[in-house]
Design a protein around this motif. Structure first.
Motif, PDB file in Angstrom:
ATOM      1  N   THR A 253       0.696  -1.334  -0.037  1.00  0.00           N
ATOM      2  CA  THR A 253      -0.029   0.065   0.008  1.00  0.00           C
ATOM      3  C   THR A 253       0.767   1.243  -0.027  1.00  0.00           C
ATOM      4  O   THR A 253       0.571   2.235  -0.469  1.00  0.00           O
ATOM      5  CB  THR A 253      -0.799   0.073   1.180  1.00  0.00           C
ATOM      6  OG1 THR A 253      -1.737  -1.042   1.208  1.00  0.00           O
ATOM      7  CG2 THR A 253      -1.671   1.075   1.361  1.00  0.00           C
ATOM      8  N   SER A 283      -7.444   5.010 -12.494  1.00  0.00           N
ATOM      9  CA  SER A 283      -7.195   4.729 -11.153  1.00  0.00           C
ATOM     10  C   SER A 283      -5.897   5.695 -10.611  1.00  0.00           C
ATOM     11  O   SER A 283      -5.875   5.898  -9.567  1.00  0.00           O
ATOM     12  CB  SER A 283      -6.576   3.381 -10.714  1.00  0.00           C
ATOM     13  OG  SER A 283      -5.435   2.986 -11.555  1.00  0.00           O
ATOM     14  N   GLU A 288     -11.739   9.971  -6.015  1.00  0.00           N
ATOM     15  CA  GLU A 288     -11.885   8.961  -5.113  1.00  0.00           C
ATOM     16  C   GLU A 288     -10.805   8.178  -4.701  1.00  0.00           C
ATOM     17  O   GLU A 288      -9.708   8.115  -5.485  1.00  0.00           O
ATOM     18  CB  GLU A 288     -13.081   8.135  -5.443  1.00  0.00           C
ATOM     19  CG  GLU A 288     -14.287   8.918  -5.524  1.00  0.00           C
ATOM     20  CD  GLU A 288     -14.910   9.271  -4.192  1.00  0.00           C
ATOM     21  OE1 GLU A 288     -14.475   8.894  -3.159  1.00  0.00           O
ATOM     22  OE2 GLU A 288     -15.885  10.306  -3.857  1.00  0.00           O
ATOM     23  N   LYS A 289     -10.490   7.411  -3.678  1.00  0.00           N
ATOM     24  CA  LYS A 289      -9.407   6.502  -3.495  1.00  0.00           C
ATOM     25  C   LYS A 289      -9.488   5.582  -4.313  1.00  0.00           C
ATOM     26  O   LYS A 289     -10.681   5.077  -4.828  1.00  0.00           O
ATOM     27  CB  LYS A 289      -9.749   6.029  -1.948  1.00  0.00           C
ATOM     28  CG  LYS A 289      -8.981   6.750  -1.039  1.00  0.00           C
ATOM     29  CD  LYS A 289      -8.950   5.739   0.480  1.00  0.00           C
ATOM     30  CE  LYS A 289      -7.920   6.424   1.338  1.00  0.00           C
ATOM     31  NZ  LYS A 289      -7.896   5.630   2.492  1.00  0.00           N
ATOM     32  N   SER A 290      -8.436   4.942  -4.761  1.00  0.00           N
ATOM     33  CA  SER A 290      -8.228   3.999  -5.826  1.00  0.00           C
ATOM     34  C   SER A 290      -8.080   2.771  -4.986  1.00  0.00           C
ATOM     35  O   SER A 290      -7.381   2.587  -3.957  1.00  0.00           O
ATOM     36  CB  SER A 290      -7.194   4.247  -6.826  1.00  0.00           C
ATOM     37  OG  SER A 290      -7.057   5.467  -7.549  1.00  0.00           O
ATOM     38  N   THR A 291      -8.458   1.641  -5.644  1.00  0.00           N
ATOM     39  CA  THR A 291      -8.188   0.194  -5.108  1.00  0.00           C
ATOM     40  C   THR A 291      -7.675  -0.776  -6.145  1.00  0.00           C
ATOM     41  O   THR A 291      -7.836  -0.434  -7.421  1.00  0.00           O
ATOM     42  CB  THR A 291      -9.468  -0.408  -4.723  1.00  0.00           C
ATOM     43  OG1 THR A 291     -10.600  -0.566  -5.633  1.00  0.00           O
ATOM     44  CG2 THR A 291     -10.227   0.576  -3.548  1.00  0.00           C
ATOM     45  N   LEU A 299      -6.898  -6.292  -0.328  1.00  0.00           N
ATOM     46  CA  LEU A 299      -7.333  -5.403  -1.200  1.00  0.00           C
ATOM     47  C   LEU A 299      -6.523  -4.014  -0.737  1.00  0.00           C
ATOM     48  O   LEU A 299      -6.219  -3.764   0.388  1.00  0.00           O
ATOM     49  CB  LEU A 299      -8.773  -4.915  -1.113  1.00  0.00           C
ATOM     50  CG  LEU A 299      -9.179  -3.816  -2.028  1.00  0.00           C
ATOM     51  CD1 LEU A 299      -9.436  -4.246  -3.308  1.00  0.00           C
ATOM     52  CD2 LEU A 299     -10.638  -3.248  -1.478  1.00  0.00           C
ATOM     53  N   GLU A 301      -5.327  -0.029  -0.990  1.00  0.00           N
ATOM     54  CA  GLU A 301      -6.104   1.445  -1.039  1.00  0.00           C
ATOM     55  C   GLU A 301      -5.331   2.447  -0.747  1.00  0.00           C
ATOM     56  O   GLU A 301      -4.374   2.391  -0.084  1.00  0.00           O
ATOM     57  CB  GLU A 301      -7.282   1.510   0.067  1.00  0.00           C
ATOM     58  CG  GLU A 301      -8.537   0.667  -0.080  1.00  0.00           C
ATOM     59  CD  GLU A 301      -9.602   0.855   0.832  1.00  0.00           C
ATOM     60  OE1 GLU A 301     -10.768   1.209   0.535  1.00  0.00           O
ATOM     61  OE2 GLU A 301      -9.176   1.201   1.938  1.00  0.00           O
ATOM     62  N   TRP A 302      -5.366   3.440  -2.029  1.00  0.00           N
ATOM     63  CA  TRP A 302      -4.422   4.726  -1.621  1.00  0.00           C
ATOM     64  C   TRP A 302      -5.134   5.816  -2.457  1.00  0.00           C
ATOM     65  O   TRP A 302      -5.879   5.914  -3.205  1.00  0.00           O
ATOM     66  CB  TRP A 302      -3.082   4.184  -2.489  1.00  0.00           C
ATOM     67  CG  TRP A 302      -3.134   4.282  -3.903  1.00  0.00           C
ATOM     68  CD1 TRP A 302      -2.685   5.397  -4.998  1.00  0.00           C
ATOM     69  CD2 TRP A 302      -3.422   3.155  -4.959  1.00  0.00           C
ATOM     70  NE1 TRP A 302      -2.749   4.816  -5.862  1.00  0.00           N
ATOM     71  CE2 TRP A 302      -3.553   3.671  -6.111  1.00  0.00           C
ATOM     72  CE3 TRP A 302      -4.229   1.918  -4.707  1.00  0.00           C
ATOM     73  CZ2 TRP A 302      -3.770   2.929  -7.237  1.00  0.00           C
ATOM     74  CZ3 TRP A 302      -4.556   1.197  -5.561  1.00  0.00           C
ATOM     75  CH2 TRP A 302      -4.587   1.615  -7.139  1.00  0.00           C
ATOM     76  N   TRP A 303      -4.558   6.978  -2.163  1.00  0.00           N
ATOM     77  CA  TRP A 303      -5.004   8.157  -2.818  1.00  0.00           C
ATOM     78  C   TRP A 303      -4.084   8.273  -4.171  1.00  0.00           C
ATOM     79  O   TRP A 303      -2.984   8.392  -4.134  1.00  0.00           O
ATOM     80  CB  TRP A 303      -4.624   9.457  -2.003  1.00  0.00           C
ATOM     81  CG  TRP A 303      -5.675   9.669  -0.722  1.00  0.00           C
ATOM     82  CD1 TRP A 303      -5.233   9.312   0.609  1.00  0.00           C
ATOM     83  CD2 TRP A 303      -7.194   9.937  -0.983  1.00  0.00           C
ATOM     84  NE1 TRP A 303      -6.434   9.418   1.325  1.00  0.00           N
ATOM     85  CE2 TRP A 303      -7.517   9.805   0.445  1.00  0.00           C
ATOM     86  CE3 TRP A 303      -7.924  10.077  -1.792  1.00  0.00           C
ATOM     87  CZ2 TRP A 303      -8.917  10.019   0.851  1.00  0.00           C
ATOM     88  CZ3 TRP A 303      -9.356  10.301  -1.749  1.00  0.00           C
ATOM     89  CH2 TRP A 303      -9.808  10.273  -0.049  1.00  0.00           C
TER      90      TRP A 303
END
Length: 401
Positions: A253, A283, A288-291, A299, A301-303
């Motif tokens: 992450t 992405s 919104e946050k990407s996954t 999974l 998740e990051w900005w």
């Protein structure tokens, strides 16, 4: 509802995109849901041409190695190198083999021929020197930055000599070992030498900033901008390598987030030049946050870079996602009618720009299903993100390139 959805669709033209936006953005980001399809790049190329001719845009930045991109920029602005050489050495991720990328470079060079510097188009890569399985050695970025400073400031101000950098860097294959991506113990990023290099890189960047008035006068704004790029890349790569050596559960992450942070820094530098079209995977550009799922990881998740840049620029950042109906040669067939892509696929023409917030309003309480991709290389739209995009470019069918 079908009539309402049809009313949100317009021809894929720069003017139609601009009508969706409250102001002309400094960075207009066009995403894509998959890589390697020239049809999508041809849409990008045509949109860029129109933005140049109608809206005064002068830069395009793509998801490619930021340092390799300098080779392309030199070619389109001043004719350095042949087109074949530029396509071989100016793109990361293998993008140089794309016929659409080749046509983009050819057109930009032809457009610039004979024009004054202030009117020339510019090219930028805004990704770090990173691939899925490896990260580059910081050698090129560090030594070029050091060389730029050594030629222009008092030697006593330099934190080290070029010989010291060379000794600490060692061989490049220590840094580029692909085994380090899945085995942190294979990384040199937390070695004593790497730790010393991080301190020296920080000092070199600080010296570059402190000497800004002198350096711009002694060279040029472009020369100083390139030195800043090398400084950002050196510190970003050393930070990335450090966390490649980490064994904490959040390792992947953090690495994905660091990549997008490097992208964001490069995009903010591009924004300083004036309005630019940005092109990358959805992405990397969404607000919104990407996954993402990767290997056996949970999974992630990051900005994204777009989310970070949007927070900085506000209305001067705009995001238009690209969605598609089919990529039959990849096993992606007609989308189910209850998905966003299915609703758009039912419209009669092949390509549209969709007013995404109006589409979200037209759908009202109707909740489209999320499309499931049979192929890992394609990421469908997330229906929950509709209103967060400024627009959607929809391409009905993507033939094999």
């Amino acid at each position: 509802m079908a009539t309402d959805i049809k009313d949100t669709a317009h021809a894929v033209e720069a003017a139609a995109v601009m009508r969706l936006l409250p102001v002309r953005p400094r960075l207009l980001a066009l995403g894509e849901p998959t890589h390697g399809e020239d049809t999508l790049l041809e849409v990008r190329n045509e949109l860029f041409r129109q933005l140049v001719e109608q809206e005064g845009y002068r830069t395009i930045a793509i998801e490619s190695d930021c340092m390799m991109g300098l080779v392309v920029d030199d070619h389109v602005t001043s004719g350095t190198g042949t087109l074949d050489e530029v396509m071989e050495h100016g793109f990361g991720h293998g993008w140089g083999t794309s016929a659409a990328n080749r046509e983009l470079v050819r057109w930009m060079r032809a457009y610039n021929d004979g024009r004054p510097a202030s009117e020339r188009l510019r090219f930028a890569g805004f990704d770090g020197p990173l691939e899925i399985t490896a990260a580059a050695s910081p050698r090129q970025a560090l030594t070029t930055l050091h060389g730029y400073l050594a030629a222009r400031v008092d030697a006593d101000l330099l934190p080290c000599t070029a010989k010291t950098l060379d000794r600490l860097l060692g061989t490049d294959d220590r840094w580029t070992n692909p085994a380090a991506m899945t085995d942190p113990s294979q990384s040199v990023g937390q070695s004593a030498e790497a730790s010393q290099l991080r301190l020296l890189a920080d000092d070199l960047v600080a010296l570059l900033d402190a000497q800004t008035p002198h350096l711009i006068t002694a060279t040029s704004r472009d020369g100083w901008d390139r030195a800043r790029l090398y400084g950002r890349t050196a510190t970003g790569l050393l930070r990335y390598h450090y966390w490649m050596a980490d064994t904490a559960p959040a390792r992947m992450t953090r690495l994905i987030g660091l990549r997008d942070s490097m992208m964001a820094d490069n995009l903010l530098a591009v924004a300083e030049r004036g309005p630019a079209l940005i092109h990358a995977h959805n992405s990397h550009l969404q607000r919104e946050k990407s996954t993402m799922r990767m290997w056996d990881q949970p999974l992630l998740e990051w900005w994204s870079a777009g989310a970070i840049v949007s927070a900085h620029l506000g209305e001067e950042y705009a995001f238009v996602a690209t969605a598609l109906g089919t990529i039959r040669h990849r096993g992606v067939d007609t989308p189910p009618p209850d998905t966003v892509e299915g609703l758009l696929y039912a419209l009669p023409k092949d390509r549209y720009v969709i007013d995404a917030p109006r589409l979200a309003t037209a759908l009202g309480d109707t909740r489209p299903a999320g499309r499931v991709s049979p192929w890992f290389g394609y990421s469908p739209l997330d229906p929950a993100h509709l209103a967060d995009s400024d627009g959607i470019v929809f391409v009905k069918d993507v033939p094999q390139s």
